[in-house]
Each structure stands twice: as C-alpha cells, then as structure tokens.
Motif scaffolding. Structure first.
Motif, short mmCIF file in Angstrom:
data_model
loop_
_atom_site.label_atom_id
_atom_site.label_comp_id
_atom_site.label_asym_id
_atom_site.label_seq_id
_atom_site.Cartn_x
_atom_site.Cartn_y
_atom_site.Cartn_z
N ARG A 274 0.84 -1.21 0.00
CA ARG A 274 0.00 0.00 0.00
C ARG A 274 0.87 1.25 0.00
O ARG A 274 0.61 2.21 -0.72
CB ARG A 274 -0.91 -0.02 1.23
N ARG A 277 2.21 2.40 -3.30
CA ARG A 277 1.23 3.00 -4.21
C ARG A 277 0.98 4.47 -3.91
O ARG A 277 0.25 5.14 -4.63
CB ARG A 277 -0.10 2.23 -4.11
N ASP A 347 -0.51 7.44 -9.92
CA ASP A 347 0.27 6.25 -9.58
C ASP A 347 -0.31 4.97 -10.19
O ASP A 347 0.14 3.88 -9.89
CB ASP A 347 0.36 6.11 -8.05
N ARG A 349 -3.47 3.81 -9.89
CA ARG A 349 -4.67 3.26 -9.23
C ARG A 349 -5.92 3.76 -9.92
O ARG A 349 -5.99 4.91 -10.37
CB ARG A 349 -4.71 3.66 -7.77
#
Length: 352
Positions: A274, A277, A347, A349
């Motif tokens: 996580r 990211r 990024d 996502r």
C-alpha cells in the motif's frame, strides 16, 4: 530494505521501516530489558534499517538512555527521531509538559542528554496539547533548526488542517521545519485515508505510520489469548469491536491458512505494498518487544502479496470516507457512470 526521502520535499534519507522503541526499557508494565533491546536494535540495523523513532515519555526516558549506548558506535549512520509533549519520569506537570516554547526547549535538552548526542535528525510534537498555538510550535522548531539542535520537525497525531496550516505558514515565511506527519495506520485503522494521507501527498511531506498490527489485533492472537497489551497494559490500540474488523481478521487468517504465512507478516506485507502506491513517502514504524517479533516484521520485506490477496485485504478493510468524499464520488458515479472506471490516478490506481 528499501530507502526513500521522508517526503517529496525533503532530502532526509530513511529506511522504509522505522524502529519504534517504546518497548526499549522496563519502566512500564511491558518492555524489553537492555540485552534484548540491543539484540532488536542490532537485528534491525543488520537488515538495513537506519530510521529510529523514540520519545521522551517511552519507558519514562529509559528508551532514550538505552539508545545512547546502541547509537554510540556510529551515530551519524542513523536517522534519530524523538518526541516531546508528555514529558518523562520526574519531568511532568503543567510547566514541564505540553508544546510551549519553554517545554519544547526543556524537553529537547533532556532528550539530547539521555541520547548522548548533540542533535536530532527529526523532532516530533507527540500530540496537540489543546492550548499552544501551532505558530509557537513551528517557530520554536525553526529556531532549533537554525541553532543546529535539530535538522527537521514533524507533527504526530495532529489533525490534517493543523498540519496543513503549519506547512503553509512556514513555507510562506521561508521556513520549512515540518517535513512529516505521524499517524496510526493499519488494516484495522485506515482512517488516515480521509484527510491525513491525501494531505501528505498533496503537500509533498512524508508520513510515518505507527501500530501496523493494531496493537496485536492483526496477528489474530486475541481470538485465543489475551497475552500482550490486553493483559499487561489492560488496553489495546484496536479491538475486534466491529463487523469490519472481524472481516479483516477473518481475511488475514484465511490467507494465512492458504499460504502458511503468519497473519502478522501478511498485514505488514499488505501495508508495504500500500505504501508503494502512495504519491509521497510512507514509512512504517515497527515496535517489536522480542527478537521473534522483529523477525516477523522483517519477513514481510521478502513477501509481495498477490493481486488477489491484496484486493481481498483491501476490500475487507476499506474505510468509509464520509462527507465530503463519498458525496463527490456518488455524484461522479451518477454523472459519468461506467466512464469513471477509465480514469486512473497518477500512480496507476483506478479512480473508481
């Protein structure tokens, strides 16, 4: 071990894991004696760890005293952070705690003496004291930077609006003492995604995340035992007190059974993935009390969750962002429909 700068706007180089030392000492109901603390410190250093986080209140000052000996051989190799606000043994009361200029300077001098060093790489305000204006905190930190006593300042457990206010004000004045925020964050507590982490990403400051196992909740051990914070300190940072937390522990234990990987290692591996990211530097603070616990944290450095494992844990732990975040997302969904799924963040996502 990976390395990063603490925020996009700082050159302070740190390891991706920071060694939290609240367990270094025996003045509290739980902790590690000096020999075990030395073994933990050495193991962390041998794994490539360079970022060490302590506080004047940890074990009534004993944590800093232990570290003085551990750091003595090569002080400059390590990034050393400590905190003020709560005071240490014999240094409590209305005039010796809090975030006033007097308290900050007094606390720093005592911390430097206990640590056996003449500077700190990073000095955190441990918590708001609900009295001192943020301008007094930042101006004092700036003075300490100019005096060479500290290199950077940070704010721990402060609301996002105060951190943003501090960063904006110091930058406007040509000062930059606030390089990072510190907050609790884990699969059991992703509240920081509402304001604090987006703020850090937007301002380019770093974030240090503490209690990555929710005080032991994410190990699954409290389902069969009360051993740990629950029995020693009579408290725990996170309890299994909601359907979502139950779902998170269930998901961790299911994947653990499927893979043979301890739930604690999976929780840290998810957090590491996580953090990668994020659009700013997120550093996880680990706080082992035993060498076995340290080994568990370090195992996560060699584990990359599969896309399916990451998604299962992410879905189970997803926070309710509330107003205004969910309002904006609901309206965007209503206007853009399926087209929203085609948008991606910088990024990579998905926005939806």
């Amino acid at each position: 071990m990976r390395y990063t700068t603490l925020g996009a706007d700082s050159g302070l180089r740190v390891s991706e894991l920071a060694l939290g030392t609240s367990n270094f000492g025996t003045k509290w109901a739980t902790g590690a004696d000096k020999q075990v603390s030395q073994q933990i410190f050495d193991g962390f250093a041998e794994a490539g760890g360079t970022f060490v986080d302590t506080a004047d209140t940890y074990q009534q000052g004993e944590s800093e005293t232990y570290l003085a000996d551990f750091l003595a051989a090569d002080r400059d190799h390590f990034v050393v952070a400590s905190k003020f606000t709560y005071g240490s043994s014999g240094q409590t009361g209305v005039s010796k705690t809090g975030n006033s200029r007097k308290s900050i300077i007094r606390s720093l001098e005592a911390t430097l003496t206990r640590l056996g060093t003449d500077y700190l790489d990073l000095y955190w305000a441990h918590s708001p004291d609900l009295v001192t204006p943020i301008e007094e905190i930042t101006s004092t930190l700036d003075d300490l930077i100019r005096a060479g006593k500290i290199l950077h300042g940070g704010l721990s457990n402060f609301p996002a609006w105060q951190v943003a206010q501090a960063v904006a004000a110091t930058r406007a004045l040509g000062r930059r003492p606030i390089v990072a925020a510190q907050l609790e964050y884990s699969l059991a507590a992703r509240d920081g995604e509402r304001e604090l982490i987006p703020m850090a990403e937007g301002l380019g400051i770093g974030a240090a995340l503490y209690s990555p196992l929710g005080g032991g909740l994410l190990t699954g051990k409290y389902r069969s035992s009360t051993e740990g914070r629950l029995s020693t300190l009579k408290s725990i940072i996170q309890r299994e007190d909601s359907a979502q937390k139950t779902a998170v522990v269930d998901a961790l234990l299911d994947i653990s059974a499927e893979t043979g990987t301890p739930a604690a290692v999976l929780a840290i591996a998810w957090l590491r993935a996580r953090n990668a990211r994020s659009r700013t530097s997120l550093v996880t603070i680990i706080g082992p009390r035993t060498t076995d616990q340290l080994d568990s944290y370090l195992q996560a450095l060699d584990l990359e969750p599969t896309a399916d494992q990451y998604a299962r844990l992410d879905k189970a732990s997803a926070p309710v962002l509330g107003i205004p975040h969910d309002v904006a997302r609901t309206r965007l969904n209503a206007v853009l429909g399926d087209a929203l799924a085609q948008f991606t963040l910088p990024d990579g996502r998905p926005l939806s």
